[in-house]
Design an enzyme around this catalytic site. Structure first.
Site, short mmCIF file in Angstrom:
data_model
loop_
_atom_site.label_atom_id
_atom_site.label_comp_id
_atom_site.label_asym_id
_atom_site.label_seq_id
_atom_site.Cartn_x
_atom_site.Cartn_y
_atom_site.Cartn_z
N TYR A 1 2.13 3.19 -6.99
CA TYR A 1 0.77 2.92 -6.54
C TYR A 1 -0.23 3.94 -7.10
O TYR A 1 -1.24 3.56 -7.69
CB TYR A 1 0.70 2.91 -5.01
CG TYR A 1 -0.64 2.47 -4.48
CD1 TYR A 1 -0.95 1.12 -4.43
CD2 TYR A 1 -1.59 3.39 -4.05
CE1 TYR A 1 -2.19 0.70 -3.96
CE2 TYR A 1 -2.82 2.98 -3.59
CZ TYR A 1 -3.11 1.63 -3.54
OH TYR A 1 -4.36 1.22 -3.10
N SER B 1 -8.70 3.14 -5.81
CA SER B 1 -8.35 3.73 -4.53
C SER B 1 -8.70 5.20 -4.60
O SER B 1 -8.78 5.79 -5.68
CB SER B 1 -6.85 3.57 -4.24
OG SER B 1 -6.45 4.36 -3.13
#
Length: 344
Positions: A201, A189
């Protein structure tokens, strides 16, 4: 729905090589005349075809498009792909909408036995050829929010899928990739470059970046190419506001009253409004942008080390990650409300 992809074989391009035939027989006169007639007939047919194509540009264009589509379709179906999905419905949806060469298998990346079962399945499919491509795409986002709201298990839930799952799947399939001199594609990401939210995350994606970089250098000598895809925000299950908001409320309700007071009674509602506003602006519905990066990483002769997907990643988050820390902090502070007890 999150899926893993295994590309079993690279597209097959067949080269035809003409054989050199030598003959000592001398043709008689009848054979020479017959050959001349055949050659003249072939040349005449070729001239007629060229004249027809030149005089009918629409027909020429239609034939060209048909040839390109046929070539694309052949290359598309020349892959053998195994797709691993966590849910039976996701596997069925993929199988019904894709090439008949696609095979699906249920896989839980947090279950070691499930991973070994998938490895045995793929090993049987590829045999001695080895594996051409592996795309690690499974992931989860929640819990996310202010770090002070988290417990240790909130981090481990995300890290087990996003990082440890990637590592274990890769290690299990690595011998097949080495045998096939194939491609490994890890979906990270842009938040693996810039930590803008709390929770597990961002740490998990930073871990994927580091793991992929180390593995790329280790595997270069064996002909295995490793690529990283760094998407921005897209409208997927990971960014659905309903589950994210419900989880944030869960985190808020278990906080000690002293912590709640430091943020203020209206902080959660303001936080959710800012998050909703940002997500509606940033999250793109064009998920094909990411899958095109996957396709390029698997099929390109010289795949990139990193692929950036999404306008926000390319124009906002990635440039911001190169800025000084005080600039990043200032920009990110504008995106969320200040707590009631803030001192700035």
């Amino acid at each position: 729905m999150h899926v893993q992809y295994c590309v079993l074989r690279n597209p097959m391009f067949v080269k035809l090589k003409a054989s050199n035939v030598h003959s000592l027989d001398v043709p008689d006169e009848d054979h020479i005349h017959a050959s001349a007639s055949v050659n003249m007939g072939t040349e005449g047919l070729t001239l007629h075809l060229l004249e027809a194509l030149v005089s009918h540009p629409v027909l020429t264009f239609a034939l060209l498009v048909a040839a390109l589509l046929s070539t694309w379709w052949y290359i598309r179906d020349s892959y053998e792909v195994d797709t691993f999905s966590l849910k039976q419905k996701g596997a069925a949806d993929l199988a019904s909408s894709a090439s008949p060469r696609l095979k699906t298998l249920i896989l839980d990346v947090t279950d070691s036995e499930s991973i070994r079962r998938a490895r045995r399945f793929v090993s049987k499919e590829v045999g001695e050829r080895g594996l051409w491509g592996l795309v690690n795409n499974a992931g989860r986002s929640t819990p996310i929010g202010p770090l002070e709201w988290m417990h240790l298990e909130d981090f481990t839930k995300v890290l087990e899928v996003n990082l440890m799952g990637v590592i274990e799947v890769t290690l299990q399939f690595l011998p097949l990739l080495k045998k096939g001199r194939g491609r490994l594609v890890n979906v990270s990401s842009v938040l693996g470059r810039l930590a803008i939210i709390g929770g597990g995350y961002c740490p998990s994606k930073w871990g994927v970046e580091a793991f992929s970089d180390s593995l790329r250098r280790d595997m270069q000598q064996f002909g295995v190419k490793v690529s990283i895809i760094e998407p921005g925000f897209f409208r997927t299950n990971l960014t659905r506001l309903g589950p994210i908001e419900a989880d944030l409320r869960r985190l808020w309700t278990r906080l000690p009253q002293e912590v709640k007071d430091s943020y203020g009674v209206t902080y959660l509602d303001e936080y959710l409004k800012c998050q909703d506003f940002s997500m509606r602006i940033l999250a793109s519905p064009r998920i094909a942008t990411v899958t095109r990066c996957m396709e390029k990483a698997v099929s390109a002769r010289f795949p990139r080390t990193r692929y950036t997907a999404g306008w926000d990643a390319a124009l906002l988050w990635l440039p911001l990650s190169y800025c000084p820390s005080f600039v990043c902090d200032f920009v990110l502070r504008l995106l969320l409300p200040p707590p009631a007890a803030h001192t700035l």
